[in-house]
Design an enzyme around this catalytic site. Structure first.
Site, short mmCIF file in Angstrom:
data_model
loop_
_atom_site.label_atom_id
_atom_site.label_comp_id
_atom_site.label_asym_id
_atom_site.label_seq_id
_atom_site.Cartn_x
_atom_site.Cartn_y
_atom_site.Cartn_z
N SER A 167 4.20 1.62 -9.40
CA SER A 167 5.03 1.54 -8.14
C SER A 167 5.94 2.56 -8.39
CB SER A 167 5.71 0.29 -7.87
OG SER A 167 6.12 0.56 -6.54
N ALA A 205 -8.25 3.18 -3.38
CA ALA A 205 -8.68 2.04 -3.75
C ALA A 205 -10.08 1.72 -3.08
CB ALA A 205 -7.66 0.98 -3.29
N GLY A 218 -8.09 12.09 -10.39
CA GLY A 218 -7.52 11.81 -9.05
C GLY A 218 -6.08 12.60 -9.00
N LYS A 255 1.29 -6.31 -8.73
CA LYS A 255 1.47 -5.22 -7.84
C LYS A 255 1.54 -5.76 -6.50
CE LYS A 255 2.75 -1.08 -6.61
NZ LYS A 255 1.82 -0.30 -5.85
N GLU A 284 8.00 -6.20 -1.08
CA GLU A 284 8.34 -5.06 -0.46
C GLU A 284 8.44 -4.92 1.20
OE1 GLU A 284 6.37 -1.36 -2.22
OE2 GLU A 284 5.97 -0.82 -0.32
N HIS A 339 -8.04 -39.41 7.93
CA HIS A 339 -7.66 -38.70 6.63
C HIS A 339 -6.70 -39.33 5.73
CE1 HIS A 339 -9.96 -35.47 7.99
NE2 HIS A 339 -9.48 -35.08 9.25
N LYS A 388 -1.29 -0.26 4.84
CA LYS A 388 -2.55 0.15 4.07
C LYS A 388 -3.18 -1.01 3.51
CE LYS A 388 -1.91 4.89 2.84
NZ LYS A 388 -0.90 5.58 2.11
N VAL A 408 -7.14 7.29 -7.80
CA VAL A 408 -7.79 7.66 -6.55
C VAL A 408 -7.81 6.49 -5.68
CG1 VAL A 408 -9.42 9.16 -8.02
CG2 VAL A 408 -10.15 6.75 -7.11
N HIS A 435 4.34 -7.35 -5.52
CA HIS A 435 5.28 -6.63 -5.44
C HIS A 435 5.41 -6.00 -4.22
CE1 HIS A 435 6.61 -2.13 -5.44
NE2 HIS A 435 7.43 -2.66 -6.19
N ASN A 436 4.21 -5.71 -3.48
CA ASN A 436 4.09 -4.99 -2.42
C ASN A 436 4.46 -5.82 -1.09
OD1 ASN A 436 3.39 -2.81 -3.87
ND2 ASN A 436 1.68 -2.11 -2.54
N1 LIG Z 1 1.01 7.08 -2.35
C1 LIG Z 1 1.81 6.04 -2.98
O1 LIG Z 1 2.94 5.90 -2.62
C2 LIG Z 1 1.13 5.24 -3.71
C3 LIG Z 1 -0.15 5.07 -4.00
N2 LIG Z 1 -0.79 4.19 -4.63
C4 LIG Z 1 -2.20 4.21 -5.01
O2 LIG Z 1 -2.35 5.04 -6.05
C5 LIG Z 1 -3.77 5.55 -5.85
C6 LIG Z 1 -3.65 7.15 -5.41
O3 LIG Z 1 -2.76 7.16 -4.31
P1 LIG Z 1 -2.61 8.75 -3.63
O4 LIG Z 1 -2.16 9.60 -4.59
O5 LIG Z 1 -1.61 8.61 -2.39
O6 LIG Z 1 -3.98 8.98 -3.25
P2 LIG Z 1 -4.99 8.68 -1.94
O7 LIG Z 1 -5.05 7.18 -1.75
O8 LIG Z 1 -4.90 9.28 -0.67
O9 LIG Z 1 -6.54 8.97 -2.65
C7 LIG Z 1 -6.73 10.39 -2.65
C8 LIG Z 1 -7.51 10.63 -3.98
O10 LIG Z 1 -8.79 9.72 -4.12
C9 LIG Z 1 -9.90 10.71 -4.47
N3 LIG Z 1 -11.12 10.09 -4.09
C10 LIG Z 1 -11.28 9.61 -2.93
N4 LIG Z 1 -12.69 9.03 -2.86
C11 LIG Z 1 -13.07 9.40 -4.01
C12 LIG Z 1 -14.25 9.35 -4.41
N5 LIG Z 1 -15.40 8.53 -3.89
N6 LIG Z 1 -14.70 9.88 -5.94
C13 LIG Z 1 -13.68 10.69 -6.25
N7 LIG Z 1 -12.52 10.55 -5.68
C14 LIG Z 1 -12.21 10.06 -4.87
C15 LIG Z 1 -9.61 12.03 -3.80
O11 LIG Z 1 -10.07 13.04 -4.14
P3 LIG Z 1 -10.49 14.21 -3.11
O12 LIG Z 1 -9.45 15.36 -3.46
O13 LIG Z 1 -11.90 14.77 -3.49
O14 LIG Z 1 -10.61 13.79 -1.72
C16 LIG Z 1 -7.95 12.26 -4.07
O15 LIG Z 1 -7.62 12.54 -5.44
C17 LIG Z 1 -4.24 4.75 -4.49
O16 LIG Z 1 -5.01 3.73 -5.06
C18 LIG Z 1 -2.91 4.31 -3.78
O17 LIG Z 1 -3.16 3.02 -3.27
C19 LIG Z 1 0.10 3.50 -5.64
C20 LIG Z 1 1.51 3.42 -5.51
C21 LIG Z 1 2.16 4.44 -4.34
O1 LIG Z 2 2.20 0.65 -3.44
C1 LIG Z 2 3.05 1.20 -2.72
C2 LIG Z 2 4.59 1.30 -3.11
O2 LIG Z 2 4.75 0.26 -4.36
C3 LIG Z 2 2.77 2.07 -1.53
O3 LIG Z 2 3.64 2.76 -0.97
C4 LIG Z 2 2.03 1.18 -0.60
O4 LIG Z 2 0.65 1.78 -0.15
C5 LIG Z 2 2.87 1.04 0.75
O5 LIG Z 2 2.22 0.09 1.50
P1 LIG Z 2 1.83 0.23 3.00
O6 LIG Z 2 1.27 1.68 3.38
O7 LIG Z 2 0.94 -1.04 3.38
O8 LIG Z 2 3.26 0.13 3.78
#
Ligand SMILES: NC(=O)C1=CN([C@@H]2O[C@H](COP(=O)(O)OP(=O)(O)OC[C@H]3O[C@@H](n4cnc5c(N)ncnc54)[C@H](OP(=O)(O)O)[C@@H]3O)[C@@H](O)[C@H]2O)C=CC1
Ligand SMILES: O=C(CO)[C@H](O)[C@H](O)COP(=O)(O)O
Length: 485
Positions: free
Chosen positions: A134, A82, A15, A188, A195, A456, A266, A80, A191-192
């Protein structure tokens, strides 16, 4: 990229969107690591390896190739989307991994899913670690706060590598083994939730300074920057100043004025509130923050209500110390929000049998994560002084902080109410504090109502036992068998 790879990588990342690509670069920048990378769409993999040749990634275009590029015991971190995406990758990896290998889900998973996945993967002999990570893009690259759950054996192998990439505060890496199965993702989630509450409180402070205080966004940026030198010092206050100072290049207006006032989410804040409801823990600050985003996102309701109102309250006149009052109200409300979040951690740990060290959680939140703040040192110290306190609000430092800010807090909530400025975060925090502080609560009347319509039962203040009044009879009282419910 060939069909078979030599098993040269000691860690892999699946991912490669924002989080995964930055985490992979962070891992590659640490001595001794060779990092395997894979993404469902190969374009992302190619982009990453082309843009960052210095990372020396071992790239694969199929999951089989990726697995064969990992040295045993194989360790892969999944970053990837969630939900279904995470399940799909776990299934692919578990089919190819062998007993002793480790799958780490670093995404924002629902901890119930993590409990389920950990049990299913463990049954195959493979270790599964649900790790909250995070810090956003920058944290993933430079050092996030990491909250891993899972078995002690898995942490023994994985811990050193996580410690090497985490943020470091006072020489301590921002990572700790939180507990078994879903504990890391549970923490986590909280934490959110915190946040959300922290962001809402800061937004309310901004709104008061703007609407009641009459300050411009740039002036408020200066006020926040000044607050960031004191007890409120935190990443969220720091970035708020940056956002408020931003000017829109297209219009020349303050950036904050050209952004549509409908906040998205999210889902992790909603999960926090849903789980707190299940656990019976009052997390009003987090709930109000979730609801405030929901209210903002209903223009079809906001528009007609606004249009139907002919006169709004006059903005109250305030003195020159108004912004000090806002700061004090913000700090007191923030103390309440964190106290509620830690209460939820305590209740979750009890329900799911996790041995969570509250002080260790405060310690790993001091750096790398979105809620990182000086303030977390105070929480760490509070639990170090007495890990059995029933609420952070009874810790001497926090009790004094609330007392010091109390008058200002009350002035701010009443000024906001008189001026028609919504402050759900500030006012719910104050009501929560007043509820805990009240000698008697009207809950006694609620018990009377419940007994009236549903038999009750209730307990008395002056004798043991459980009682019911014969409301539809002669209204005499009888003692009942069993406990009140
Ligand atoms: N963005 C942020 O600030 C934060 C995000 N997170 C968490 O980290 C994780 C990654 O976040 P982020 O980098 O933003 O990416 P996204 O949540 O936008 O996910 C995109 C990634 O998931 C892959 N993906 C989606 N569906 C599938 C599938 N069925 N099979 C294989 N791969 C798949 C995509 O692959 P493809 O390129 O092929 O589409 C891509 O690599 C998430 O769980 C998110 O909630 C945690 C903390 C902070
Ligand atoms: O995990 C995180 C930071 O700790 C992400 O930034 C989180 O997805 C933000 O949440 P939302 O989009 O619901 O505001």
């Amino acid at each position: 990229m060939g069909a078979e790879q030599l098993a040269t990588a000691n860690i892999g990342v699946v991912g490669l969107a924002v989080m995964g690509s930055n985490l992979a670069r962070n891992l590659a920048s640490r001595d001794g690591n060779t990092v395997a990378v894979f993404n469902r769409s190969p374009e992302r993999t190619r982009l990453l390896t082309t843009e960052h040749p210095e990372s020396g990634f071992v790239a694969s275009e199929t999951i089989e190739e990726f697995v064969s590029s990992l040295a045993r015991p194989r360790t892969a971190i999944i970053m990837v989307q969630a939900g279904a995406g995470t399940d799909a990758v776990i299934n692919q990896l578990s089919a190819l991994f062998e007993p002793g290998d480790i799958i780490v889900d670093g995404g924002n998973a629902d901890f119930h899913d993590t409990i389920r996945r950990e049990a299913a993967v463990r049954a195959t002999g493979v270790n599964f670690v649900g790790a909250g990570i995070s810090g956003g893009e920058e944290g993933a690259l430079k050092g996030p706060s990491i909250m891993p759950g899972g078995s002690v054996e898995a942490y023994t192998t994985l811990g050193p590598i996580l410690e090497s990439i985490a943020a470091v505060v006072d020489g301590v890496p921002c990572v700790t083994h939180v507990g078994t199965d879903g504990a890391g993702h549970f923490v986590k989630m909280i934490h959110n939730g915190i946040e959300y509450a922290d962001m809402q409180l800061i937004a309310e402070a901004y709104d008061l300074l703007r609407q009641v205080g009459g300050h411009s966004p740039a002036a408020i940026a200066d006020i926040f920057a000044e607050w960031n030198e004191g007890e409120l010092e935190s990443y969220l206050i720091e970035i708020t100043a940056e956002v408020l100072r931003q000017v829109d290049a297209k219009t020349g207006k303050p950036f904050v004025d050209i952004v549509l006032d409908e906040a998205g989410s999210k889902g992790t804040g909603v999960w926090t509130v849903q789980n707190a409801l299940d656990l019976g823990v009052p997390v009003g600050g987090i709930a109000e923050a979730v609801f405030a985003r929901a209210v903002s996102s209903h223009p079809e309701q906001r528009g007609p209500v606004r249009a139907g109102i002919t006169a709004r309250p006059e903005i109250a006149v305030v003195g020159h110390t108004f912004h000090d009052d806002v700061r004090a109200a913000l700090y007191a409300s923030k103390v309440v929000a964190y106290a509620q979040g830690f209460d939820a951690i305590i209740a979750g740990a009890e329900k799911y049998n996790w041995n969570i060290d509250k002080g260790a959680i405060a310690t790993i939140w001091r750096g790398g994560c979105i809620i990182r703040a000086q303030f977390l040192n105070r929480i760490k110290d509070a639990y170090a002084n007495d890990s059995t306190i029933t609420s952070l609000l009874v810790d001497p430092y926090f009790a004094q902080a609330i007392t010091d800010g109390e008058s200002a807090w009350r002035r701010i909530v009443s000024t906001a109410a008189l001026s028609g400025i919504p402050v759900p975060g500030f006012s719910s925090a104050l009501s929560y504090y007043d509820s805990l502080a009240s000698e008697r609560l009207p809950a006694a009347l609620v018990q009377g109502q419940r007994d009236f319509f549903g038999a009750h039962t209730y307990k008395r203040v002056d004798m043991p036992g459980t009682f019911h009044t014969l409301w539809s009879g002669d209204r005499s009282e009888i003692e009942t068998v069993g406990s009140s419910h």
